[in-house]
Design a protein around this motif. Structure first.
Motif, PDB file in Angstrom:
ATOM      1  N   PRO A 148       0.782  -1.200  -0.086  1.00 27.00           N
ATOM      2  CA  PRO A 148      -0.184  -0.034  -0.118  1.00 27.00           C
ATOM      3  C   PRO A 148       0.861   1.448  -0.061  1.00 27.00           C
ATOM      4  O   PRO A 148       1.875   1.241   0.255  1.00 27.00           O
ATOM      5  CB  PRO A 148      -0.628  -0.106   1.400  1.00 27.00           C
ATOM      6  CG  PRO A 148      -0.423  -1.462   2.086  1.00 27.00           C
ATOM      7  CD  PRO A 148       0.554  -2.281   1.210  1.00 27.00           C
ATOM      8  N   THR A 149       0.484   2.444  -0.491  1.00 29.67           N
ATOM      9  CA  THR A 149       0.917   3.538  -0.660  1.00 29.67           C
ATOM     10  C   THR A 149       0.775   4.508   0.653  1.00 29.67           C
ATOM     11  O   THR A 149      -0.005   4.308   1.405  1.00 29.67           O
ATOM     12  CB  THR A 149       0.756   4.181  -1.858  1.00 29.67           C
ATOM     13  OG1 THR A 149      -0.662   5.021  -1.738  1.00 29.67           O
ATOM     14  CG2 THR A 149       0.748   3.496  -3.089  1.00 29.67           C
ATOM     15  N   ALA A 283     -13.710  -2.697   4.836  1.00 28.98           N
ATOM     16  CA  ALA A 283     -14.288  -3.095   3.665  1.00 28.98           C
ATOM     17  C   ALA A 283     -14.784  -2.046   2.665  1.00 28.98           C
ATOM     18  O   ALA A 283     -14.809  -2.105   1.360  1.00 28.98           O
ATOM     19  CB  ALA A 283     -15.736  -3.712   3.998  1.00 28.98           C
ATOM     20  N   ASN A 284     -14.790  -0.820   3.101  1.00 22.93           N
ATOM     21  CA  ASN A 284     -15.095   0.374   2.298  1.00 22.93           C
ATOM     22  C   ASN A 284     -14.037   0.978   1.597  1.00 22.93           C
ATOM     23  O   ASN A 284     -13.941   2.063   0.977  1.00 22.93           O
ATOM     24  CB  ASN A 284     -15.965   1.510   3.038  1.00 22.93           C
ATOM     25  CG  ASN A 284     -15.286   2.176   3.961  1.00 22.93           C
ATOM     26  OD1 ASN A 284     -13.889   1.784   4.234  1.00 22.93           O
ATOM     27  ND2 ASN A 284     -15.592   2.998   5.065  1.00 22.93           N
ATOM     28  N   HIS A 285     -12.836   0.633   1.965  1.00 18.86           N
ATOM     29  CA  HIS A 285     -11.815   1.071   1.211  1.00 18.86           C
ATOM     30  C   HIS A 285     -11.592   0.730  -0.093  1.00 18.86           C
ATOM     31  O   HIS A 285     -11.612  -0.521  -0.500  1.00 18.86           O
ATOM     32  CB  HIS A 285     -10.181   0.548   2.057  1.00 18.86           C
ATOM     33  CG  HIS A 285      -8.978   1.180   1.431  1.00 18.86           C
ATOM     34  ND1 HIS A 285      -8.312   0.662   0.439  1.00 18.86           N
ATOM     35  CD2 HIS A 285      -8.167   2.032   2.101  1.00 18.86           C
ATOM     36  CE1 HIS A 285      -7.326   1.395   0.082  1.00 18.86           C
ATOM     37  NE2 HIS A 285      -7.234   2.288   1.168  1.00 18.86           N
ATOM     38  N   PRO A 286     -11.317   1.672  -1.161  1.00 16.10           N
ATOM     39  CA  PRO A 286     -11.271   1.218  -2.689  1.00 16.10           C
ATOM     40  C   PRO A 286     -10.329   0.170  -2.863  1.00 16.10           C
ATOM     41  O   PRO A 286     -10.739  -0.673  -3.861  1.00 16.10           O
ATOM     42  CB  PRO A 286     -10.921   2.355  -3.266  1.00 16.10           C
ATOM     43  CG  PRO A 286     -10.644   3.567  -2.377  1.00 16.10           C
ATOM     44  CD  PRO A 286     -11.055   2.887  -0.903  1.00 16.10           C
ATOM     45  N   GLY A 287      -9.394  -0.291  -2.108  1.00 14.33           N
ATOM     46  CA  GLY A 287      -8.424  -1.194  -2.652  1.00 14.33           C
ATOM     47  C   GLY A 287      -8.577  -2.548  -1.609  1.00 14.33           C
ATOM     48  O   GLY A 287      -7.691  -3.396  -2.031  1.00 14.33           O
ATOM     49  N   HIS A 288      -9.530  -2.616  -0.909  1.00 15.56           N
ATOM     50  CA  HIS A 288      -9.783  -3.774   0.063  1.00 15.56           C
ATOM     51  C   HIS A 288      -9.786  -5.216  -0.698  1.00 15.56           C
ATOM     52  O   HIS A 288      -9.048  -6.047  -0.238  1.00 15.56           O
ATOM     53  CB  HIS A 288     -11.177  -3.634   0.794  1.00 15.56           C
ATOM     54  CG  HIS A 288     -11.492  -4.600   1.550  1.00 15.56           C
ATOM     55  ND1 HIS A 288     -10.532  -4.930   2.682  1.00 15.56           N
ATOM     56  CD2 HIS A 288     -12.342  -5.723   1.591  1.00 15.56           C
ATOM     57  CE1 HIS A 288     -11.213  -6.094   3.359  1.00 15.56           C
ATOM     58  NE2 HIS A 288     -12.262  -6.314   2.836  1.00 15.56           N
ATOM     59  N   GLU A 289     -10.565  -5.231  -1.902  1.00 16.12           N
ATOM     60  CA  GLU A 289     -10.429  -6.436  -2.513  1.00 16.12           C
ATOM     61  C   GLU A 289      -9.188  -6.977  -3.116  1.00 16.12           C
ATOM     62  O   GLU A 289      -8.849  -8.094  -2.954  1.00 16.12           O
ATOM     63  CB  GLU A 289     -11.540  -6.355  -3.554  1.00 16.12           C
ATOM     64  CG  GLU A 289     -12.589  -6.941  -3.412  1.00 16.12           C
ATOM     65  CD  GLU A 289     -13.892  -7.092  -4.311  1.00 16.12           C
ATOM     66  OE1 GLU A 289     -13.436  -7.511  -5.364  1.00 16.12           O
ATOM     67  OE2 GLU A 289     -14.964  -6.344  -4.166  1.00 16.12           O
ATOM     68  N   ILE A 290      -8.643  -6.173  -3.659  1.00 17.94           N
ATOM     69  CA  ILE A 290      -7.051  -6.428  -4.147  1.00 17.94           C
ATOM     70  C   ILE A 290      -6.116  -6.642  -2.964  1.00 17.94           C
ATOM     71  O   ILE A 290      -5.654  -7.843  -3.111  1.00 17.94           O
ATOM     72  CB  ILE A 290      -6.582  -5.344  -4.907  1.00 17.94           C
ATOM     73  CG1 ILE A 290      -7.513  -4.958  -6.287  1.00 17.94           C
ATOM     74  CG2 ILE A 290      -5.328  -5.873  -5.511  1.00 17.94           C
ATOM     75  CD1 ILE A 290      -7.167  -3.863  -7.028  1.00 17.94           C
ATOM     76  N   ALA A 291      -6.347  -5.807  -1.750  1.00 20.98           N
ATOM     77  CA  ALA A 291      -5.473  -6.187  -0.788  1.00 20.98           C
ATOM     78  C   ALA A 291      -6.002  -7.456  -0.123  1.00 20.98           C
ATOM     79  O   ALA A 291      -4.801  -8.341   0.104  1.00 20.98           O
ATOM     80  CB  ALA A 291      -5.632  -5.030   0.154  1.00 20.98           C
ATOM     81  N   ALA A 292      -7.069  -7.847  -0.044  1.00 17.91           N
ATOM     82  CA  ALA A 292      -7.459  -9.173   0.699  1.00 17.91           C
ATOM     83  C   ALA A 292      -6.937 -10.466  -0.238  1.00 17.91           C
ATOM     84  O   ALA A 292      -6.501 -11.238   0.289  1.00 17.91           O
ATOM     85  CB  ALA A 292      -9.040  -9.464   0.603  1.00 17.91           C
TER      86      ALA A 292
END
Ligand SMILES: *Cc1c(COP(=O)(O)O)cnc(C)c1O
Length: 387
Positions: A148-149, A283-292
């Motif tokens: 993550p940045t 869950a509402n973070h825009p990168g959540h799915e990719i991070a998971a």
């Protein structure tokens, strides 16, 4: 030890290290030593000069390679020394596509050092694959990204970005400092080079500066090794020892960093004086799915926007007692900072706001102290600042 069969928790402690053959000493000695006896001219026992190689450094390099799941590790005197070495692989006229929210020191070496050597850099939003593709040119030799940045914890799809790089015959290098190999191993997703500031989580105790590169390709490692020796940004043996001591506890520390950060992120999300929380575990973070998908957990870094002014946010970061007001991250102790007047002060305000870095943004490196103490400390500082 052929360690690929062992879990990362075991490798963190043992990879690259065996008890001393003569004495049985468990810990890698600090080989405070510049030169080595040769048995005949040019006939040495693997070491001739400590810039080229040092046994303490070798153990660290093997340990780091094992953690990242790569065949080769190289240690440097700082994260910037490691990043510099990646740039040494390029030639005048080459082009680099880089994330637009990379570490400030990386942006500085790109634009203020290497542009003068005729390297060209394009900075793009790495969460936008079309933007990466659009920035690639025939001369593009390197794709550089972090995920993550910092400080908005944007998440980049490593596998997809790597595919774009490879379709253009460019190398893909990932700065994995924020995630650490315990949470994310970019080589598994096809990346060519993993870069680290060992100063942060891998050292873990805010007591050493160091850097590393890990690759899986022998030719690439040879070239990196050439520049490591030729340029000479190598770490001393005491620094290597400190990092080795740190990596042994990386898994347990990271578990606690993640647990505390998750709890604080959840609590801050509900806080009436907090506008927004940036944590990839939400869950509402825009990168959540990719991070998971690409991370084993979501890390110890988070940012939040106070519902207040720049001055009120300053009062929060000045008002904590357990969190120390400081730059840097990744140590066992919790740190708090305000990007606008601190880490990101060099970016003009308009540009900063356009990039989503508001005046009241606060970044925390969540340490491994007691979670309730951390929450209470922040709660008190926020209440006092907004009173
Ligand atoms: C700190 C840091 C660096 C630079 O590392 P140093 O050890 O300070 O030279 C590079 N990238 C990231 C993401 C960092 O946090």
């Amino acid at each position: 030890m052929d360690d690929r069969q062992y879990a990362i928790e075991t490798r963190a402690i043992h990879a690259g290290q065996v008890p001393d053959a003569e004495t049985g000493a468990l810990m890698t000695p600090i080989h405070a030593n510049s030169t080595y006896e040769q048995d005949g001219p040019g006939d040495h026992r693997g070491y001739e000069y400590s810039r080229t190689g040092n046994p303490t450094r070798t153990d660290l390099e093997e340990n780091l390679a094992s953690l990242e799941g790569g065949a080769y590790g190289r240690a440097f005197s700082s994260g910037m020394g490691a990043i510099n070495t990646v740039l040494n692989l390029l030639s005048a006229g080459d082009h680099v596509v880089s994330g637009n929210d990379i570490y400030g020191g990386t942006h500085r070496i790109f634009t203020q050092v290497y542009e003068a050597y005729d390297l060209e850099f394009s900075f793009v939003d790495m969460t936008d694959l079309d933007a990466i593709e659009g920035a690639m040119r025939e001369e593009t030799k390197l794709l550089w990204l972090e995920t993550p940045t910092n400080p908005l914890m944007s998440v980049v799809d490593i596998e997809a970005a790597t595919e774009v790089a490879h379709a253009n015959d460019a190398l893909c290098a990932i700065d994995n400092t924020f995630a650490t190999p315990y949470l994310q191993r970019p080589l598994e997703f096809g990346a060519d080079i993993v870069c680290h500031s060992l100063t942060k989580y891998l050292g873990g105790h805010s007591d050493v500066i160091g850097g590393a590169l890990v690759v899986d390709d022998a030719d690439l490692d040879d070239r990196i090794g050439f520049y490591q020796n030729a340029v000479g940004a190598t770490p001393g043996p005491f620094d290597c020892f400190l990092v080795l001591r740190g990596t042994k506890t990386l898994p347990v520390r990271m578990d606690r960093h993640c647990e505390n950060a998750r709890a604080l992120a959840g609590w801050l999300s509900e806080h009436p004086d907090v506008e927004r929380v940036y944590y990839p575990g939400l869950a509402n973070h825009p990168g959540h799915e990719i991070a998971a998908r690409q991370m084993d957990d979501f890390g110890g870094m988070l940012s939040f926007e106070l519902d207040g002014s720049l001055e009120q946010a300053s009062a929060v970061v000045e008002g904590t007692e357990v969190f120390t007001l400081a730059e840097s991250l990744g140590g066992v102790e919790s740190l708090i900072e305000q990007p606008a007047p601190m880490t990101h002060a060099a970016i003009p305000r308009e540009e900063r706001l356009a990039a989503g870095l508001s005046d009241s943004l606060i970044r925390v490196s969540v340490g491994i102290e007691d979670e309730t103490d951390l929450r209470d400390d922040l709660a008190r500082a926020i209440d006092a600042a907004l009173a």
